[in-house]
Enzyme design. Sequence first.
Site, PDB file in Angstrom:
ATOM      1  N   GLY A  96      -4.747  -7.255  16.736  1.00 41.60           N
ATOM      2  CA  GLY A  96      -3.267  -6.728  16.480  1.00 41.60           C
ATOM      3  C   GLY A  96      -2.874  -5.783  15.442  1.00 41.60           C
ATOM      4  N   SER A 106       0.952  -1.296   0.088  1.00 48.16           N
ATOM      5  CA  SER A 106       0.010  -0.102  -0.041  1.00 48.16           C
ATOM      6  C   SER A 106       0.848   1.209   0.190  1.00 48.16           C
ATOM      7  CB  SER A 106      -1.093   0.107   1.207  1.00 48.16           C
ATOM      8  OG  SER A 106      -1.655   1.177   1.043  1.00 48.16           O
ATOM      9  N   ASN A 126      -2.837  -0.001  -4.038  1.00 44.06           N
ATOM     10  CA  ASN A 126      -2.808  -0.813  -3.048  1.00 44.06           C
ATOM     11  C   ASN A 126      -2.998  -2.371  -3.828  1.00 44.06           C
ATOM     12  OD1 ASN A 126      -4.421  -2.908  -1.464  1.00 44.06           O
ATOM     13  ND2 ASN A 126      -3.897  -1.707   0.149  1.00 44.06           N
ATOM     14  N   TYR A 127      -2.192  -3.083  -3.707  1.00 46.44           N
ATOM     15  CA  TYR A 127      -2.081  -4.502  -4.294  1.00 46.44           C
ATOM     16  C   TYR A 127      -2.266  -5.371  -3.188  1.00 46.44           C
ATOM     17  CZ  TYR A 127      -2.038  -1.832  -8.552  1.00 46.44           C
ATOM     18  OH  TYR A 127      -2.433  -0.870  -9.486  1.00 46.44           O
ATOM     19  N   ARG A 128      -3.079  -6.573  -3.385  1.00 39.84           N
ATOM     20  CA  ARG A 128      -3.080  -7.498  -2.347  1.00 39.84           C
ATOM     21  C   ARG A 128      -3.611  -8.860  -2.720  1.00 39.84           C
ATOM     22  NH1 ARG A 128      -6.923  -3.874  -2.572  1.00 39.84           N
ATOM     23  NH2 ARG A 128      -9.159  -4.458  -2.715  1.00 39.84           N
ATOM     24  N   GLU A 159      -0.716   3.005  13.139  1.00 38.91           N
ATOM     25  CA  GLU A 159      -0.261   3.812  12.226  1.00 38.91           C
ATOM     26  C   GLU A 159      -0.118   3.876  10.895  1.00 38.91           C
ATOM     27  OE1 GLU A 159       0.895   6.649  13.251  1.00 38.91           O
ATOM     28  OE2 GLU A 159       0.767   6.547  15.355  1.00 38.91           O
ATOM     29  N   HIS A 168      -2.148   7.096  -4.900  1.00 36.08           N
ATOM     30  CA  HIS A 168      -2.538   6.147  -4.104  1.00 36.08           C
ATOM     31  C   HIS A 168      -2.546   4.833  -4.807  1.00 36.08           C
ATOM     32  CE1 HIS A 168      -5.973   3.498  -2.591  1.00 36.08           C
ATOM     33  NE2 HIS A 168      -4.997   3.376  -1.621  1.00 36.08           N
TER      34      HIS A 168
END
Length: 347
Positions: free
Chosen positions: A300, A114, A130-132, A304, A128
């Site tokens: 968990g 990300s 994001n790859y998942r 940040e 921006h």
Amino acid sequence: MSDSESSPIPTTMRQRVIDYITQLQNDIVSALEDASVSPCHFKRDAWSRPQGGGGISRTYASSRDDATYEKAGVNISMIHGTLPPAAIKQMSSEHSSLDVNTTTALPFFAGGISLIVHPRNPNAPSAHANYRYFEVMDSTEKDAKVVGWWFGGITDLTPSYLFEEDAREFHETLKAVCDAYGTALYPKFKQSCDDHFFIPHRKEYRGIGGIRFDDLNDEMNAILGSVDGEARPRTADVIFAFVRALGDVFTTSYMGILNRRKIMPSDERMRRWQLLRRGRYVEFNLVCERGIKFGLAAPGVNVENVLMGMPEMARWEYMSDMFEESGSAEGKMMEVLRSPKSWVRDC
């Protein structure tokens, strides 16, 4: 070809994803550091998750007027753990391969990258991506099999001031990658991205969009819908190649734009407008972004990292009429934010 791909011993998709996002993080951070007008070095922070796995955060922030980036971050995460039966049942509504009759928790893995870039110059857009990858195993045994897997991704551009050539370049680059895997992909993924970044309470969009896909595997895909039967990546290997192509093209799609705009002249009016747009960025992230809500609720969680995309500075003005000025550059930007455009031909 990497050593893992040429090895006679098959490498799991999980490991291939970890290897790729680790290298991509290094490549993008190096490109951002090299593009900075004043010297900058991204801070490295490795973190662990008590429930399993962890990640590496690479971040930079500066309050200096001559800084190229007010804030930037490129984070990777590789977490694992177990999914309770209720979560598995919920996921099975979108993934038929998970339609398993289980009363026990099943192990999962999630890995991704990300990134966010908030330049200091109001002429330079925020970016921006994001790859998942996500997978679920059928047991905790060594010979466990993957019973569910999918890829997701999103990338978008958020300018304060509109340069149409930048918008076309950004979208044309993404379309070229998509078209190599199926011409039906870009129009659907572009629309999905526009829909995702709508701010209902403002009746406007966060930026000029990009592409967005989710739950992409060998099953029917909800975003593709009626065109799912057309040519598109279907196997894990080909979908992973598609995701890699998109990740690799980030520097191509963004760095040229950044380099053109980072040293353009600006004034206090432009800075004021940039901070107002950053305020909209904050509103979207906190009010509309489901991923942030999910991340903050995850056990968990590293708070940040979940909130890394927030700009360092933002502004709100009560009933501001700055963007209503006829013929202004701000008004031109607002026209696009209220009604998304098609930035490439034949779409």
